[in-house]
Write an enzyme that holds these catalytic residues in place. Structure first.
Site, PDB file in Angstrom:
ATOM      1  CB  SER A 300      17.197  47.718  18.989  1.00 42.30           C
ATOM      2  OG  SER A 300      16.780  46.542  19.611  1.00 42.30           O
ATOM      3  CG  ASP A 311       4.079  49.665  10.216  1.00 37.59           C
ATOM      4  OD1 ASP A 311       4.572  50.513   9.442  1.00 37.59           O
ATOM      5  OD2 ASP A 311       4.556  48.522  10.367  1.00 37.59           O
ATOM      6  CE  LYS A 325      20.472  44.754  17.734  1.00 34.78           C
ATOM      7  NZ  LYS A 325      19.296  44.171  18.389  1.00 34.78           N
TER       8      LYS A 325
END
Length: 576
Positions: A300, A311, A325
């Site tokens: 999460s 990223d 998740k």
């Protein structure tokens, strides 16, 4: 003339647009009315069934329990994160998902064989300050015997308003004496950051356990404190962190990336739940070399931090693939102080990927939840052009083979032999050297092996299970008599080999035992520090942070680091 000819087509186009919009609104309105009708109809049916059962069922029914059962069944076909929280469970819910504060004595408990034991007292709180130790048995609370009481009942008895007294009757293992301990409850605050400190090479280390209230500020405070020394790099440890509040994850990313950068995008079926979260402040450390540790229990909000920094090519992610998740929950107030927690959206990292690993909507023919198929996994690009993939958690830039404990070690831990021996060790010794340098001698390990000689730690190895299957199959085929001599010989050899497990796996058993013993003197902080010298994930992190060329090659996507976690090529990105 030209203008008039132009005006006629424009007028017709405008009329067509108005007609299309009108039809769309009409269809939406009809759909909305139909949805409202279905909701109203189903609610009326549900209420009628509930009322008739409550009034007419042949036996007495607990109407509250029946309602909760009905609601739970309604939510059962969704995902496990969508749940109903009745008023009786609100405080536990807040403690788990919102705030880490409550009134109590500051200790975790466990129930073993009908006995209530202190699993761990928290350093600096009433239980520890009053001398309560891990392994102590609690016999009574305020004169009430605990025999037969469940953990939830005992926990409720220990909690209470700040400043109120509580009296414990304690039995310490290895002694026959019962001790009466009087203490006062305090406001117990479990830090989101249980530990931070400086490692070798002026590399800072921050352990973040959860993303509850104030976690962003706690990480910032730890970072600022570490910066007082000549900080050359940082390891942010998110292993075993199951997540929490999304906005706290954004604050933590903001410590390391510039203002105005997209951290995570939330998309829901309800347009109001579609939100883009960007950084709002100037960063504390936009250039500090950074490693983020993850494993299969990092989920999460942990994955938002790791995935966003990956990223953005801002941090090197080290460890194992995260949980996967990619769902966002929101709580809604219900009548009579109850709540419902609903999955309202999926989240997407800056590259556009959703890392949700399980597809709860499209189940298999048996109704079981399945993983996102490799054929549906999509490639995305980081800011520097590295390839990353959706559908299965955050794959680390540098994969480290996870530690797998042997069955003997697992058995000694699960049967509490390691826990109980640490309790006796603590009772015999008032102090030990500092946590980082503590190590059991061979003589002390031999004493532990002697302790086990009177304990049951029987277990079946994989080889034994295979031999049992062989015997069963031979019996079915009436071949057991033919192979009995060879079979018995194999059993003896396996049994003899098994007796050597305490010696063969001495290093890993001793490591777990050392951590348990250290925690009795230095609590969670000591357990962490003692484990640093055995931590392969941390060792890899220090290698990366100590080599600027390797660090740059990973973040720039050079060589094997150009593709991170491609399906079917799990271990493509490793540190050589």
């Amino acid at each position: 003339m030209k203008n008039s000819l132009d005006s006629k087509p424009k007028s017709s186009a405008l009329k067509r647009k108005i007609l299309i919009v009108t039809l769309a609104i009409s269809l939406f309105s009809l759909s909305f009315v139909e949805d409202l009708f279905q909701v109203s109809k189903n609610l009326e049916i549900f209420a009628s069934v509930y009322k008739n059962l409550s009034i007419n069922y042949v036996d007495d029914v607990n109407s509250s329990e029946m309602m909760k059962t009905g609601i739970d069944a309604m939510l059962n076909d969704l995902d496990p994160y969508t749940e109903y929280i009745p008023e009786s469970d609100i405080e536990d819910y807040k403690l788990k998902y919102v705030s880490t504060q409550y009134g109590g004595i500051g200790a975790t408990i466990s129930n073993r064989g009908g006995k209530v034991l202190v699993a761990e007292p928290y350093e600096g709180f009433p239980a520890q300050k009053a001398g309560v130790r891990a392994g102590d048995e609690i016999l009574e609370i305020n004169g009430v015997p605990l025999k037969g009481k469940a953990n939830e009942q005992v926990s409720s008895m220990l909690k209470g308003s700040k400043g109120t007294p509580v009296k414990l009757l304690i039995l310490r293992p290895g002694t026959e004496k019962q001790m009466e301990i009087n203490l006062q409850r305090e406001e117990i605050r479990q830090d989101n950051v249980p530990y931070y400190g400086m490692l070798e090479g002026n590399v800072g280390y921050i352990k973040l356990d959860k993303f509850l209230e104030n976690s962003g500020q706690e990480v910032k405070n730890a970072l600022l404190d570490l910066k007082k020394d000549e900080l050359k790099g940082l390891v942010l440890d998110l292993r075993y962190n199951g997540g929490g509040i999304l906005q706290e994850a954004v604050k933590i990313v903001n410590l390391f990336v510039d203002k105005g950068v997209t951290v995570v995008i939330q998309k829901g079926r309800n347009s109001e739940k579609s939100i883009t979260y960007t950084t709002n402040n100037n960063p504390e450390e936009p250039n500090l070399p950074l490693v983020v540790l993850v494993n299969n229990r990092a989920a999460s909000a942990s994955e938002i931090v790791a995935g966003s920094l990956q990223d953005l090519d801002r941090a090197v992610v080290v460890g194992q693939r995260s949980f996967g998740k990619g769902l966002v929950q929101q709580t809604f107030n219900l009548p009579y102080n109850s709540l419902v927690k609903v999955t309202v959206a999926k989240y997407y990292t800056p590259s556009g990927r959703c890392i949700q690993a399980l597809d709860y909507t499209h189940r298999d023919s048996e109704g079981s939840v399945v993983k996102v198929a490799d054929s549906l996994i999509t490639e995305y690009k980081t800011k520097a052009g590295r390839s990353v993939y959706d559908g299965s958690g955050i794959y680390p830039d540098v994969f480290v083979k996870p530690l797998r404990y042997n069955l003997i070690t697992q058995t000694l831990a699960s049967k509490y032999h390691i826990f109980d021996y640490a309790t006796l060790y603590r009772n015999e010794r008032e102090s030990i050297p500092d946590a980082k340098s503590f190590k059991l001698t061979d003589a002390e390990y031999a004493k532990f092996v002697s302790y086990l000689s009177t304990r049951d730690y029987n277990y079946n190895t994989r080889t034994e299970r295979i031999l049992n299957d062989l015997r069963d199959e031979a019996e079915r085929e009436s071949k057991l008599t033919d192979i009995k001599t060879e079979y018995d010989a194999l059993r003896i050899k396996v049994s003899s080999s098994k007796k050597n497990d305490l010696a063969q796996f001495k290093d890993e058993i001793r490591k777990v035992l050392e951590a348990e013993i250290v925690s009795r003197y230095f609590f969670e902080k000591g357990r962490l520090e003692q484990g640093f010298k055995y931590d392969t994930d941390l060792s890899e992190s220090l290698k990366i942070l100590g080599n600027k060329t390797v660090l740059a090659s990973i973040l720039n996507g050079e060589g094997t680091y150009k593709s991170i976690g491609k399906p079917g090529n799990e271990f493509s990105a490793k540190l050589n």
